[in-house]
Scaffold this motif. Structure first.
Motif, short mmCIF file in Angstrom:
data_model
loop_
_atom_site.label_atom_id
_atom_site.label_comp_id
_atom_site.label_asym_id
_atom_site.label_seq_id
_atom_site.Cartn_x
_atom_site.Cartn_y
_atom_site.Cartn_z
N UNK A 67 0.84 -1.20 0.00
CA UNK A 67 0.00 0.00 0.00
C UNK A 67 0.88 1.25 0.00
N UNK A 68 2.02 1.18 0.68
CA UNK A 68 2.96 2.29 0.66
C UNK A 68 3.44 2.61 -0.74
N UNK A 69 3.63 1.59 -1.56
CA UNK A 69 4.03 1.84 -2.94
C UNK A 69 2.93 2.56 -3.71
N UNK A 70 1.69 2.21 -3.44
CA UNK A 70 0.57 2.94 -4.06
C UNK A 70 0.59 4.40 -3.64
N UNK A 71 0.85 4.64 -2.35
CA UNK A 71 0.90 6.02 -1.86
C UNK A 71 1.99 6.82 -2.57
N UNK A 72 3.17 6.21 -2.74
CA UNK A 72 4.25 6.89 -3.44
C UNK A 72 3.91 7.13 -4.90
#
Length: 487
Positions: A192-197
């Motif tokens: 999910x962090x990659x989506x945020x980035x």
């Protein structure tokens, strides 16, 4: 309540309070598997209470008047920053609990978007179905549209593909849990962090219940996924001290990647004739008691002390989960990574809510959770260090209670209620009509029946909106100033 003509004596006051307290849930001794966190260490609780009393009358509204509170908060937040993987630029605030921390995360995202994404006039936040209800509350209070997303029906973790599909030009915040309250699993934070980035979004991890304990579980050899500020894309994490740090309520913290982000949670007002108001958090006036108590416990218990409490919690959890999987008729949901466990009946029609009543009759509180959003109705256990000493007795009672409810005849009242409920239009019911419907289940005069299986069965069958309306009607009736109730 009518004031007495002359003040009561100390003995009168504390006799009356003790009588009231006698009917409450016991907060020590391991009888409760919800709402309270029992370390099993009375000395630690007494120390925290003493620190709380020492700072009870202080006011966190103005740090220039009470610099002691500023020092205490900076030290407590400093611990949280290190514990949650924050770097040298990280910053945070002490709050009254997880709900306030989550409210601040949403406010920060809204204010950040107003500054950096002014084209967004209808902000949205993405919230997995297992995320805590406090995020729903924050969205409701702050005027941010809540976009729910699906979970994996086997693991009960957030579905990353569903989150990705839900992102729109109006999205301002992604959220996830470490761990989810209902099932005790950690969402796929790194993904999910990659989506945020990728989408340049803020990403808040609700670590209110797991943020303190999970790093200790990892040190004890448990498999704990990365979830904190060290994960790329994570911009804030919340963590409660009044859960697995065993501090008195309410004591929580929210930590951001930097001060520039934290600035958006603050509120200031100079547009009136009094003093200029500057509030880092939601509260203005607030006692320093919870902060002092949390600080005192962190100092008194220490790292090795908390590691030992975590070891006892992990041992109790593994023993209880292992036993649940061996009890005929029960099924553990998912693979808990926390000391939070949900279990249900193996077969349809298992009298799950009657089991909660049977355990209550034996002196144990376990928490019913209703079906929906990919999760069946289940019973929830929040396991603390204090449960290690009573786990064998609890499991013996649970086995006996399972045998009892499986041999009992079906509840005829519930069948009649469900049949009646099927013919009602809950979308247009008045509050009075809701109270009449609840009365059929035994709820009258703002009081619940001793056994909750029938009403829980009814609530579980209702759509979420109707369930909410029914509970609001009941609680609105429950809190009354009637003189007859207080005299």
């Amino acid at each position: 309540m009518k004031l007495p003509e002359t003040g009561w004596t100390r003995d009168q006051i504390f006799t009356a309070l003790a009588e009231l307290r006698a009917g409450d849930l016991p907060t020590e001794g391991g009888a409760a598997f919800a709402y309270v966190y029992d370390s099993g260490e009375r000395a630690a609780s007494e120390l925290a209470a003493e620190a709380y009393r020492l700072f009870l009358a202080t006011n966190g509204l103005d740090p220039t008047a009470f610099p002691s509170l500023l020092r205490l908060e900076n030290e407590v937040v400093g611990f949280a920053v290190r514990h949650l993987g924050g770097g040298p630029e990280a910053a945070g605030s002490f709050t009254s609990g997880g709900t306030e921390s989550l409210m601040l995360a949403v406010k920060t995202a809204r204010e950040w978007a107003r500054e950096h994404r002014p084209e967004i006039t209808a902000p949205e936040m993405i919230v997995p179905a297992t995320a805590h209800a406090a995020l729903h509350k924050a969205a409701h209070y702050l005027g941010v549209k809540l976009v729910p997303t699906a979970i994996d029906p086997v693991s009960f973790r957030a579905d990353v593909a569903a989150i990705a599909a839900a992102i729109t030009p109006n999205t301002i915040l992604l959220t996830a849990s470490a761990a989810s309250y209902a099932h005790g699993v950690v969402d796929p934070i790194a993904e999910i962090g990659q989506l945020a980035l990728q989408h340049e979004l803020l990403f808040h991890v609700d670590g209110c219940i797991g943020g303190f304990l999970l790093p200790y579980f990892r040190r004890l050899g448990a498999k704990v996924p990365a979830f904190d500020l060290a994960v790329p894309g994570v911009t804030s994490v919340s963590m409660d001290f009044h859960k697995y740090a065993y501090a008195p309520k309410g004591a929580s913290v929210i930590v951001y990647r930097d001060k520039a982000l934290r600035r958006h949670q603050m509120y200031a007002c100079a547009g009136w004739t009094g003093y200029t108001v500057v509030n880092p958090t939601v509260q203005s006036t607030k006692s320093g008691g919870p902060l002092a108590a949390a600080w005192a416990l962190l100092r008194a218990v220490g790292d090795q002390g908390y590691l030992d409490l975590a070891r006892r919690t992990l041992e109790a959890t593994r023993a209880i989960v292992g036993a649940l999987r061996e009890i005929d008729g029960l099924r553990v949901l998912g693979e808990p990574e926390m000391s939070l466990v949900a279990f249900t009946g193996e077969a349809p029609g298992f009298p799950l809510f009657a089991l909660a009543d049977a355990m209550k009759a034996r002196g144990w509180l376990i928490q019913p959770q209703f079906s929906g959003f990919g999760s069946p109705a289940n019973l929830h256990l929040t396991i603390s260090a204090g449960h290690l000493a009573v786990k064998d007795r609890f499991l013996a009672d649970l086995r006996a209670a399972v045998a009892e409810v499986r041999s009992a005849p079906p509840d005829p009242g519930l069948g009649l209620l469900l049949q009646a409920a099927a013919s009602l239009d809950f979308s247009n019911m008045s509050e009075e009509a809701f109270m009449q419907a609840l009365a059929l289940a035994g709820v009258q005069g703002g009081r619940l029946p001793e056994k909750m299986a029938t009403i829980n069965g009814l609530l579980d069958a209702l759509p979420p909106a109707a369930r909410e309306a029914a509970i609001v009607a009941f609680v609105n009736d429950l809190y009354t100033h009637a003189e007859a109730a207080s005299e």
